[in-house]
Design a protein around this motif. Structure first.
Motif, PDB file in Angstrom:
ATOM      1  N   VAL A  13      20.079   1.228  -0.809  1.00  9.56           N
ATOM      2  CA  VAL A  13      20.428   1.665  -2.170  1.00  9.56           C
ATOM      3  C   VAL A  13      21.901   2.063  -2.227  1.00  9.56           C
ATOM      4  O   VAL A  13      22.622   1.686  -3.152  1.00  9.56           O
ATOM      5  N   GLU A  14      22.353   2.812  -1.227  1.00 11.72           N
ATOM      6  CA  GLU A  14      23.744   3.246  -1.212  1.00 11.72           C
ATOM      7  C   GLU A  14      24.690   2.044  -1.132  1.00 11.72           C
ATOM      8  O   GLU A  14      25.707   1.995  -1.832  1.00 11.72           O
ATOM      9  N   ARG A  15      24.356   1.042  -0.308  1.00 14.57           N
ATOM     10  CA  ARG A  15      25.180  -0.178  -0.247  1.00 14.57           C
ATOM     11  C   ARG A  15      25.227  -0.866  -1.609  1.00 14.57           C
ATOM     12  O   ARG A  15      26.277  -1.302  -2.062  1.00 14.57           O
ATOM     13  N   LEU A  16      24.070  -0.943  -2.260  1.00 10.15           N
ATOM     14  CA  LEU A  16      24.009  -1.544  -3.590  1.00 10.15           C
ATOM     15  C   LEU A  16      24.918  -0.794  -4.560  1.00 10.15           C
ATOM     16  O   LEU A  16      25.720  -1.401  -5.277  1.00 10.15           O
ATOM     17  N   LEU A  17      24.800   0.536  -4.582  1.00 14.08           N
ATOM     18  CA  LEU A  17      25.603   1.340  -5.501  1.00 14.08           C
ATOM     19  C   LEU A  17      27.096   1.199  -5.202  1.00 14.08           C
ATOM     20  O   LEU A  17      27.906   1.068  -6.116  1.00 14.08           O
ATOM     21  N   ARG A  18      27.456   1.224  -3.929  1.00 15.17           N
ATOM     22  CA  ARG A  18      28.874   1.104  -3.563  1.00 15.17           C
ATOM     23  C   ARG A  18      29.430  -0.269  -3.905  1.00 15.17           C
ATOM     24  O   ARG A  18      30.625  -0.404  -4.178  1.00 15.17           O
ATOM     25  N   SER A  19      28.582  -1.283  -3.936  1.00 16.85           N
ATOM     26  CA  SER A  19      29.055  -2.624  -4.310  1.00 16.85           C
ATOM     27  C   SER A  19      29.247  -2.754  -5.824  1.00 16.85           C
ATOM     28  O   SER A  19      29.971  -3.619  -6.285  1.00 16.85           O
ATOM     29  N   ARG A  20      28.608  -1.876  -6.588  1.00 11.66           N
ATOM     30  CA  ARG A  20      28.647  -1.971  -8.055  1.00 11.66           C
ATOM     31  C   ARG A  20      29.612  -0.995  -8.719  1.00 11.66           C
ATOM     32  O   ARG A  20      30.033  -1.216  -9.845  1.00 11.66           O
ATOM     33  N   TYR A  21      29.884   0.130  -8.057  1.00 13.60           N
ATOM     34  CA  TYR A  21      30.640   1.197  -8.702  1.00 13.60           C
ATOM     35  C   TYR A  21      31.912   1.531  -7.947  1.00 13.60           C
ATOM     36  O   TYR A  21      31.950   1.454  -6.725  1.00 13.60           O
ATOM     37  N   PRO A  22      32.941   1.984  -8.688  1.00 18.96           N
ATOM     38  CA  PRO A  22      34.181   2.408  -8.030  1.00 18.96           C
ATOM     39  C   PRO A  22      33.985   3.720  -7.276  1.00 18.96           C
ATOM     40  O   PRO A  22      32.981   4.422  -7.457  1.00 18.96           O
ATOM     41  N   ALA A  23      34.949   4.051  -6.447  1.00 19.37           N
ATOM     42  CA  ALA A  23      34.863   5.230  -5.564  1.00 19.37           C
ATOM     43  C   ALA A  23      34.599   6.529  -6.326  1.00 19.37           C
ATOM     44  O   ALA A  23      33.891   7.409  -5.827  1.00 19.37           O
ATOM     45  N   HIS A  24      35.152   6.677  -7.552  1.00 22.44           N
ATOM     46  CA  HIS A  24      34.966   7.947  -8.263  1.00 22.44           C
ATOM     47  C   HIS A  24      33.496   8.218  -8.609  1.00 22.44           C
ATOM     48  O   HIS A  24      33.106   9.352  -8.848  1.00 22.44           O
ATOM     49  N   HIS A  25      32.658   7.197  -8.610  1.00 19.24           N
ATOM     50  CA  HIS A  25      31.219   7.360  -8.863  1.00 19.24           C
ATOM     51  C   HIS A  25      30.582   8.224  -7.767  1.00 19.24           C
ATOM     52  O   HIS A  25      29.567   8.862  -7.992  1.00 19.24           O
ATOM     53  N   PHE A  26      31.208   8.248  -6.600  1.00 16.20           N
ATOM     54  CA  PHE A  26      30.651   8.954  -5.444  1.00 16.20           C
ATOM     55  C   PHE A  26      31.345  10.282  -5.159  1.00 16.20           C
ATOM     56  O   PHE A  26      31.008  10.964  -4.217  1.00 16.20           O
ATOM     57  N   ARG A  27      32.325  10.657  -5.978  1.00 13.88           N
ATOM     58  CA  ARG A  27      33.053  11.915  -5.774  1.00 13.88           C
ATOM     59  C   ARG A  27      32.434  13.091  -6.509  1.00 13.88           C
ATOM     60  O   ARG A  27      32.901  14.201  -6.416  1.00 13.88           O
ATOM     61  N   SER A  28      31.384  12.830  -7.249  1.00 11.30           N
ATOM     62  CA  SER A  28      30.692  13.877  -7.995  1.00 11.30           C
ATOM     63  C   SER A  28      30.042  14.864  -7.017  1.00 11.30           C
ATOM     64  O   SER A  28      29.653  14.485  -5.916  1.00 11.30           O
ATOM     65  N   PRO A  29      29.903  16.128  -7.417  1.00 15.39           N
ATOM     66  CA  PRO A  29      29.192  17.082  -6.558  1.00 15.39           C
ATOM     67  C   PRO A  29      27.694  16.766  -6.477  1.00 15.39           C
ATOM     68  O   PRO A  29      26.979  17.368  -5.694  1.00 15.39           O
ATOM     69  N   LEU A  30      27.236  15.806  -7.270  1.00 20.95           N
ATOM     70  CA  LEU A  30      25.832  15.427  -7.283  1.00 20.95           C
ATOM     71  C   LEU A  30      25.486  14.638  -6.021  1.00 20.95           C
ATOM     72  O   LEU A  30      26.132  13.644  -5.701  1.00 20.95           O
ATOM     73  N   ASP A  31      24.487  15.081  -5.282  1.00 24.15           N
ATOM     74  CA  ASP A  31      23.973  14.355  -4.120  1.00 24.15           C
ATOM     75  C   ASP A  31      23.136  13.204  -4.668  1.00 24.15           C
ATOM     76  O   ASP A  31      22.063  13.419  -5.241  1.00 24.15           O
ATOM     77  N   LEU A  32      23.626  11.971  -4.517  1.00 26.64           N
ATOM     78  CA  LEU A  32      22.964  10.832  -5.145  1.00 26.64           C
ATOM     79  C   LEU A  32      21.560  10.574  -4.594  1.00 26.64           C
ATOM     80  O   LEU A  32      20.682  10.170  -5.344  1.00 26.64           O
ATOM     81  N   ARG A  33      21.355  10.810  -3.315  1.00 24.49           N
ATOM     82  CA  ARG A  33      20.004  10.607  -2.776  1.00 24.49           C
ATOM     83  C   ARG A  33      19.038  11.629  -3.375  1.00 24.49           C
ATOM     84  O   ARG A  33      17.921  11.281  -3.775  1.00 24.49           O
ATOM     85  N   ALA A  34      19.452  12.881  -3.442  1.00 25.30           N
ATOM     86  CA  ALA A  34      18.605  13.918  -4.050  1.00 25.30           C
ATOM     87  C   ALA A  34      18.377  13.598  -5.530  1.00 25.30           C
ATOM     88  O   ALA A  34      17.263  13.762  -6.044  1.00 25.30           O
ATOM     89  N   ALA A  35      19.421  13.117  -6.212  1.00 24.00           N
ATOM     90  CA  ALA A  35      19.297  12.775  -7.624  1.00 24.00           C
ATOM     91  C   ALA A  35      18.296  11.640  -7.822  1.00 24.00           C
ATOM     92  O   ALA A  35      17.444  11.696  -8.721  1.00 24.00           O
ATOM     93  N   LEU A  36      18.388  10.600  -6.982  1.00 28.92           N
ATOM     94  CA  LEU A  36      17.446   9.478  -7.073  1.00 28.92           C
ATOM     95  C   LEU A  36      16.018   9.966  -6.840  1.00 28.92           C
ATOM     96  O   LEU A  36      15.101   9.598  -7.573  1.00 28.92           O
ATOM     97  N   THR A  37      15.838  10.821  -5.852  1.00 26.06           N
ATOM     98  CA  THR A  37      14.510  11.371  -5.574  1.00 26.06           C
ATOM     99  C   THR A  37      14.019  12.181  -6.779  1.00 26.06           C
ATOM    100  O   THR A  37      12.847  12.122  -7.145  1.00 26.06           O
ATOM    101  N   GLY A  38      14.929  12.906  -7.423  1.00 19.95           N
ATOM    102  CA  GLY A  38      14.579  13.663  -8.627  1.00 19.95           C
ATOM    103  C   GLY A  38      14.189  12.760  -9.784  1.00 19.95           C
ATOM    104  O   GLY A  38      13.257  13.059 -10.535  1.00 19.95           O
ATOM    105  N   MET A  39      14.894  11.652  -9.936  1.00 25.59           N
ATOM    106  CA  MET A  39      14.557  10.689 -10.993  1.00 25.59           C
ATOM    107  C   MET A  39      13.135  10.162 -10.780  1.00 25.59           C
ATOM    108  O   MET A  39      12.344  10.069 -11.730  1.00 25.59           O
TER     109      MET A  39
END
Length: 127
Positions: A13-39
């Protein structure tokens, strides 16, 4: 609904996201794995965004991230990756909900039925 991502699924999933989004998408204080699990937790349980437990991140940010992923098709790819093994949790679909019937006192009462409360109005299918 797919299960929570394993470490290897999260890596995909992380590889997919990194291939689709620019670096600033990952600079958020939001933990994307925790967020996905929350979704996924929210979709399985049917809770409102505001009731999302804190361990998944700020509900507004998690909601915003899911909307971003939904809008450009990434969400469908993520769910596809997580569902590769076909193991998941069934969730309530809109088709399972009964048809909502709303009537007014101006509507004729169908023959053979009891008088309808005047506060009810026309049938509406929720979908």
């Amino acid at each position: 609904m797919p299960p929570d991502p394993t470490d290897s699924q999260w890596a995909q999933v992380e590889r997919l996201l990194r291939s689709r989004y620019p670096a600033h998408h990952f600079r958020s204080p939001l933990d994307l794995r925790a967020a996905l699990t929350g979704m996924l937790h929210r979709l399985r349980s049917g809770i409102l965004w505001r009731d999302l437990p804190e361990r998944f991140g700020d509900p507004k940010r998690v909601c915003s991230r899911q909307r971003t992923w939904l809008a450009d098709g990434a969400w469908q790819e993520i769910v596809g990756l997580l569902n590769e093994n076909g193991v998941g949790t069934p969730v309530l679909s809109h088709e399972a909900a009964p048809v909502l019937a709303i009537r007014t006192r101006l509507d004729p009462v169908p023959r053979g039925t009891a008088q309808v409360d005047s506060r009810m109005v026309h049938p509406v299918k929720i979908s």
